[in-house]
Enzyme design. Structure first.
Site, short mmCIF file in Angstrom:
data_model
loop_
_atom_site.label_atom_id
_atom_site.label_comp_id
_atom_site.label_asym_id
_atom_site.label_seq_id
_atom_site.Cartn_x
_atom_site.Cartn_y
_atom_site.Cartn_z
CB THR A 13 -0.94 0.03 1.22
OG1 THR A 13 -0.18 0.18 2.43
CG2 THR A 13 -1.77 -1.25 1.29
CB SER A 15 3.72 0.78 -3.44
OG SER A 15 2.52 0.38 -4.07
N GLY A 20 7.53 2.74 0.07
CA GLY A 20 6.65 1.77 -0.56
C GLY A 20 7.11 1.40 -1.95
CB SER A 141 7.94 5.38 12.50
OG SER A 141 8.75 6.48 12.85
CE1 TYR A 154 4.32 8.67 10.80
CE2 TYR A 154 6.13 9.01 12.33
CZ TYR A 154 5.61 8.40 11.21
OH TYR A 154 6.39 7.53 10.49
#
Length: 264
Positions: A13, A15, A20, A141, A154
């Site tokens: 996804t 990408s 991606g 992350s 985030y």
């Protein structure tokens, strides 16, 4: 180390660019048939043409659609069938002072960074379990562990993604399907360039801006540079392979040593 994904279909996804795109290229080079996803058909077609040129492969499928909505996700599902490797890479980020993050922004980050991944896992995991083989990767992350003050929303969304990973790994226990997160460190993508210039002098040349960003805002990095998307992709390709069959429920680091911990 030979990684052969011939006969496997992968969906990545988000990408059409960045991490991606690099993961899609890496999976294709390993022999996978790769469904490329983005919101707009034009951007997907352009990305596929670029992927064909860079990889010398023709094993790509266009799977446009906004997976943050049920209708958009259905478009992707109809285009990407028999998915054996699901890479939930779609995500958004941006700097906002902590006390200025609105309710709407909190919801948006949850919908894009967490719920879209859950939606895709819920769709593809049952068939993987039935086939007794599958790989689910969630691109997280360093912010999942080291919450950045300039983008708390985030960081929280990526922390949630680690919990999503662990929970679905338990659901897939003993089936031959693995579910893992990749903790990606600060990575050089077009979006990150924009982010860097939010935090340093926008008049600086890129090399200087990058150095100032790493020194002032990411001093924990042991690499002391931004990571290349291909370096994240290498980890994704490995975790997608048979060679990683004993790794599941994990948060595997490709963070340049950013997270100050001796544990994964």
């Amino acid at each position: 180390m030979l990684i052969d994904l011939t006969g496997r279909t992968a969906l990545v996804t988000g990408s059409t660019q960045g991490i991606g795109f690099a993961i899609a290229a890496g999976l294709a080079r390993a022999g996978a048939r790769v469904a490329v996803n983005g919101r707009r058909p034009q951007s997907v077609d352009e990305a596929i043409e670029k992927l064909r040129q860079e990889t010398d492969r023709d094993s790509f499928v266009a799977a446009p659609g906004d997976i943050t909505t049920a209708d958009g996700a259905q478009q992707v599902i109809e285009a990407a069938q028999d998915v054996a490797v699901l890479v939930n890479n779609l995500g958004i980020f941006g700097a906002t002072p902590a006390l200025e993050i609105s309710d709407e922004a909190w919801r948006q980050y949850f919908d894009v960074n967490v719920l879209s991944a859950v939606r895709m896992i819920r769709t593809y995991l049952p068939a993987m379990k039935d086939r007794a083989w599958g790989r689910v990767l969630n691109v997280a992350s360093d912010a999942a562990v080291v919450t950045p003050v300039e983008m708390i929303h985030y960081g929280v969304s990526k922390t949630a993604l680690l919990a999503v990973t662990r929970g679905f790994a338990k659901d897939a226990a003993g089936t031959g399907v693995t579910v893992n997160s990749i903790i990606a460190g600060p990575t050089h993508t077009r979006g990150v360039e924009d982010f860097v210039y939010q935090l340093v002098d926008p008049g600086l040349p890129w090399d200087e801006a990058q150095r100032e960003f790493m020194i002032k805002h990411r001093p924990q990095s042991l690499l002391q540079r931004l990571i290349k998307p291909e370096e994240i992709a290498n980890m994704a390709v490995y975790l997608s392979s048979d060679l990683a069959s004993a790794t599941t429920g994990g948060a595997v680091r490709a963070d340049g040593g950013y997270v100050d911990s001796i544990l994964p």
